[in-house]
Design an enzyme around this catalytic site. Structure first.
Site, short mmCIF file in Angstrom:
data_model
loop_
_atom_site.label_atom_id
_atom_site.label_comp_id
_atom_site.label_asym_id
_atom_site.label_seq_id
_atom_site.Cartn_x
_atom_site.Cartn_y
_atom_site.Cartn_z
N SER A 88 0.85 -1.19 0.00
CA SER A 88 0.00 0.00 0.00
C SER A 88 0.89 1.24 0.00
O SER A 88 1.90 1.28 0.70
CB SER A 88 -0.89 -0.01 1.24
OG SER A 88 -1.66 1.17 1.31
N HIS A 92 1.91 12.24 -0.05
CA HIS A 92 1.42 13.61 0.05
C HIS A 92 2.56 14.54 -0.37
O HIS A 92 3.50 14.74 0.41
CB HIS A 92 0.98 13.94 1.47
CG HIS A 92 -0.24 13.21 1.90
ND1 HIS A 92 -1.50 13.74 1.77
CD2 HIS A 92 -0.41 11.98 2.42
CE1 HIS A 92 -2.39 12.88 2.22
NE2 HIS A 92 -1.76 11.79 2.61
N HIS A 102 -3.02 7.39 -3.46
CA HIS A 102 -3.18 6.20 -2.63
C HIS A 102 -3.36 5.04 -3.58
O HIS A 102 -4.21 5.08 -4.46
CB HIS A 102 -4.38 6.30 -1.69
CG HIS A 102 -4.57 5.06 -0.88
ND1 HIS A 102 -5.80 4.62 -0.47
CD2 HIS A 102 -3.68 4.15 -0.41
CE1 HIS A 102 -5.66 3.49 0.21
NE2 HIS A 102 -4.38 3.20 0.26
N ASN A 104 -2.85 0.49 -3.95
CA ASN A 104 -2.48 -0.78 -3.32
C ASN A 104 -2.63 -1.92 -4.29
O ASN A 104 -3.41 -1.85 -5.26
CB ASN A 104 -3.28 -1.03 -2.04
CG ASN A 104 -4.76 -1.22 -2.31
OD1 ASN A 104 -5.15 -2.19 -2.94
ND2 ASN A 104 -5.58 -0.31 -1.84
N ARG A 106 -2.85 -6.32 -3.89
CA ARG A 106 -3.01 -7.31 -2.84
C ARG A 106 -3.34 -8.68 -3.43
O ARG A 106 -3.82 -8.81 -4.54
CB ARG A 106 -4.09 -6.88 -1.86
CG ARG A 106 -5.43 -6.64 -2.50
CD ARG A 106 -6.44 -6.09 -1.50
NE ARG A 106 -7.56 -5.52 -2.20
CZ ARG A 106 -7.80 -4.24 -2.33
NH1 ARG A 106 -7.00 -3.37 -1.81
NH2 ARG A 106 -8.86 -3.81 -2.98
#
Length: 121
Positions: A88, A92, A102, A104, A106
């Site tokens: 993840s 900023h 953002h 991610n 998985r």
């Protein structure tokens, strides 16, 4: 297969951190290794730099018994064993003209043989 996928995600975390440090030119990631009492653990990395005000690139690989409510919502029997791993990223930047990100990736596997890759940005 679980260990191969987890190792690939650790390499992905390493590569992303190395490239972000090079692009930033000043920031260096600080790592915190952690363990999950129920099984597994991970590496959390945070950087504050010249271009990136604050950024995190995290890896985890955890396993154990899937909570009954989650197993039920997935039509799995109670006491289902699971394995989950992923990377993840949250960045900023200092500049308000650059977007916050953002992202991610998985992998999830249930003891019944169900598995899938997922993610988003």
């Amino acid at each position: 297969m679980q260990q191969i996928i987890a190792a690939r995600f650790q390499t992905l975390q390493d590569d992303i951190c190395r490239q972000l440090e090079a692009a930033d030119g000043q920031g260096v990631f600080v790592e915190d290794q952690w363990t999950r009492p129920e099984g597994g653990g991970g590496r959390s990395r945070v950087m504050e730099g010249r271009l990136i005000e604050k950024g995190g690139v995290n890896f985890s690989a955890v396993h154990g018994v899937l909570p009954e409510a989650i197993a039920k919502s997935m039509d799995l029997p109670g006491q289902t064993i699971f394995f989950a791993t992923g990377v993840s990223i949250v960045l900023h930047p200092h500049s308000p003209m650059a977007p916050i990100i953002h992202m991610n990736v998985r992998y999830f596997e249930a003891g019944s043989g169900r598995w899938w890759f997922g993610g988003g940005i």
